[in-house]
Design an enzyme around this catalytic site. Structure first.
Site, PDB file in Angstrom:
ATOM      1  N   ASN A   1      68.324  22.606  39.464  1.00 38.75           N
ATOM      2  CA  ASN A   1      69.713  22.932  39.815  1.00 38.75           C
ATOM      3  C   ASN A   1      70.591  22.481  38.649  1.00 38.75           C
ATOM      4  OD1 ASN A   1      72.266  23.143  40.887  1.00 38.75           O
ATOM      5  ND2 ASN A   1      71.998  21.536  42.440  1.00 38.75           N
ATOM      6  N   TRP A   2      71.034  23.441  37.850  1.00 37.37           N
ATOM      7  CA  TRP A   2      71.808  23.102  36.643  1.00 37.37           C
ATOM      8  C   TRP A   2      73.255  22.740  36.976  1.00 37.37           C
ATOM      9  CZ3 TRP A   2      70.035  27.423  32.624  1.00 37.37           C
ATOM     10  CH2 TRP A   2      68.672  27.235  32.366  1.00 37.37           C
ATOM     11  N   LYS A   3      73.648  22.968  38.208  1.00 39.46           N
ATOM     12  CA  LYS A   3      75.034  22.696  38.647  1.00 39.46           C
ATOM     13  C   LYS A   3      76.039  23.356  37.688  1.00 39.46           C
ATOM     14  CE  LYS A   3      73.473  18.501  40.825  1.00 39.46           C
ATOM     15  NZ  LYS A   3      73.834  17.279  41.484  1.00 39.46           N
TER      16      LYS A   3
ATOM     17  N   HIS B   1      74.010  22.539  49.916  1.00 39.61           N
ATOM     18  CA  HIS B   1      73.919  21.354  49.049  1.00 39.61           C
ATOM     19  C   HIS B   1      75.022  20.379  49.445  1.00 39.61           C
ATOM     20  CE1 HIS B   1      74.016  18.790  45.528  1.00 39.61           C
ATOM     21  NE2 HIS B   1      72.802  19.235  45.236  1.00 39.61           N
TER      22      HIS B   1
ATOM     23  N   GLU C   1      76.996  18.700  47.806  1.00 43.18           N
ATOM     24  CA  GLU C   1      78.256  18.868  47.068  1.00 43.18           C
ATOM     25  C   GLU C   1      79.073  20.021  47.647  1.00 43.18           C
ATOM     26  OE1 GLU C   1      76.458  18.936  43.161  1.00 43.18           O
ATOM     27  OE2 GLU C   1      75.925  16.828  43.436  1.00 43.18           O
TER      28      GLU C   1
ATOM     29  N   GLU D   1      67.374  15.783  50.604  1.00 40.13           N
ATOM     30  CA  GLU D   1      68.116  15.161  49.515  1.00 40.13           C
ATOM     31  C   GLU D   1      69.046  14.097  50.090  1.00 40.13           C
ATOM     32  OE1 GLU D   1      68.343  17.733  45.799  1.00 40.13           O
ATOM     33  OE2 GLU D   1      70.048  18.291  47.000  1.00 40.13           O
TER      34      GLU D   1
ATOM     35  N   GLY E   1      72.011  11.989  41.871  1.00 41.14           N
ATOM     36  CA  GLY E   1      72.716  11.593  40.651  1.00 41.14           C
ATOM     37  C   GLY E   1      72.948  10.092  40.510  1.00 41.14           C
TER      38      GLY E   1
ATOM     39  N   SER F   1      67.653  12.156  42.099  1.00 42.31           N
ATOM     40  CA  SER F   1      67.285  11.274  40.977  1.00 42.31           C
ATOM     41  C   SER F   1      65.805  11.375  40.594  1.00 42.31           C
ATOM     42  CB  SER F   1      67.664   9.823  41.287  1.00 42.31           C
ATOM     43  OG  SER F   1      69.070   9.706  41.352  1.00 42.31           O
TER      44      SER F   1
ATOM     45  N   GLY G   1      68.167  17.882  39.755  1.00 41.59           N
ATOM     46  CA  GLY G   1      69.483  18.159  39.189  1.00 41.59           C
ATOM     47  C   GLY G   1      69.511  17.817  37.711  1.00 41.59           C
ATOM     48  N   GLY G   2      70.071  16.638  37.387  1.00 42.36           N
ATOM     49  CA  GLY G   2      70.307  16.235  35.992  1.00 42.36           C
ATOM     50  C   GLY G   2      69.140  16.476  35.041  1.00 42.36           C
TER      51      GLY G   2
HETATM   52  C1  PEP Z   1      70.786  17.687  43.270  1.00 47.25           C
HETATM   53  O1  PEP Z   1      71.985  17.637  43.117  1.00 47.25           O
HETATM   54  O2  PEP Z   1      70.268  18.575  43.960  1.00 47.25           O
HETATM   55  C2  PEP Z   1      69.973  16.653  42.637  1.00 47.25           C
HETATM   56  C3  PEP Z   1      68.774  16.471  43.117  1.00 47.25           C
HETATM   57  O3  PEP Z   1      70.534  15.978  41.600  1.00 47.25           O
HETATM   58  P1  PEP Z   1      69.869  14.814  40.718  1.00 47.25           P
HETATM   59  O4  PEP Z   1      68.446  15.205  40.418  1.00 47.25           O
HETATM   60  O5  PEP Z   1      70.703  14.759  39.472  1.00 47.25           O
HETATM   61  O6  PEP Z   1      69.942  13.564  41.529  1.00 47.25           O
END
Ligand code: PEP
Length: 249
Positions: free
Chosen positions: A8-10, A96, A98, A166, A172, A210, A231-232
């Site tokens: 997920n590149w957001k 999600h 967010e 999640e 994050g 994470s 994500g990141g």
């Molecule tokens: C996400 O936002 O779906 C996520 C898993 O982010 P991160 O890996 O950065 O915690």
């Protein structure tokens, strides 16, 4: 079941960066000498088409990060599931945290998005998970079980969708639940799913929050973890490739 690694590149990067990442993954795939998991990349809307163009003859699939459930209409700023499918997306992230937080998305909206995606053969990736307050109050299992009830449509097959656990406090933050905590929730999800619809323990259940190259091997070795939503780290070619290579099935 073949595992899923979803990036997920957001709301990150430029068109050039998105193209560079997609090209990088493509060349790693072409040189890979082991069976790979399903890989899905979810760039921002403007970069979907350039990324799909690069990956069109590869096994890497592309997904949207959200979508409106209506086909078309006066919804300024929104993109419909129909439009995502039209440009070649095969997946869409739905619910999600967010989106739930910044856009006040309710379960009834999330459910409509899932239904609309399934109708088009676009596989929704439903995200659920508890807050830190809920975890500390010992309510994590209850929260996840009730999100499954409120967010999922009445009927679906294991091939229609994926579900990502999640925990909000893990996204994050660098904090990850213990392997026992992850396995406990994933086991509960499988149990709840099969109690509801026979065969639905086969719905792929992913962990997200994470994830990095260090923790991915242990997470992916858990019996009920069918993949990871990242994500990141999915924006870092080398490290994400290590996560992909940590897949067990
Ligand atoms: C996400 O936002 O779906 C996520 C898993 O982010 P991160 O890996 O950065 O915690």
């Amino acid at each position: 079941m073949q595992q899923y690694i979803i990036g997920n590149w957001k709301m990150n990067g430029t068109k050039a960066e998105a193209q560079k990442l997609a090209t990088g993954f493509l060349s790693r795939i072409q040189k890979a000498n082991r069976p790979l998991p399903h890989i899905v990349l979810c760039p921002s809307y403007p970069y979907l088409v350039p990324v799909i163009e690069i990956l069109k003859d590869s096994p890497i699939e592309v997904g949207g990060q959200d979508a409106h459930f209506e086909k078309s209409g006066a919804f300024t700023g929104d993109v419909s599931v129909t439009q995502l499918a039209d440009v070649g997306c095969k997946y869409v992230i739905v619910g999600h945290s967010e989106r739930r937080h910044y856009h006040q998305e309710s379960s009834s909206i999330i459910r409509k998005k899932i239904e609309a995606s399934m109708k088009l053969g676009l596989r929704p990736i439903l995200c659920i998970g508890e807050s830190i307050e809920e975890r500390k109050a010992g309510k994590a299992l209850n929260v996840v079980a009730s999100q499954l009830i409120s967010d999922l449509p009445d009927s679906f097959t294991p091939h229609d969708l994926l579900i990502a656990y999640e925990p909000l406090w893990a996204i994050g933050s660098g904090h990850v639940p213990t392997l026992e905590e992850v396995e406990e929730i994933m086991g509960l999800m499988k149990h709840e799913l099969s109690a509801r619809i026979s065969g639905s323990a086969l719905v792929p259940t992913l962990y997200g929050g994470s994830v990095n190259a260090q923790n991915a091997p242990d997470l992916l070795a858990l019996p009920h973890v069918d993949g990871l939503l990242v994500g990141g780290v999915s924006l870092k070619l080398d490290e994400f490739w290590e996560v992909i290579n940590a897949s067990q099935r």
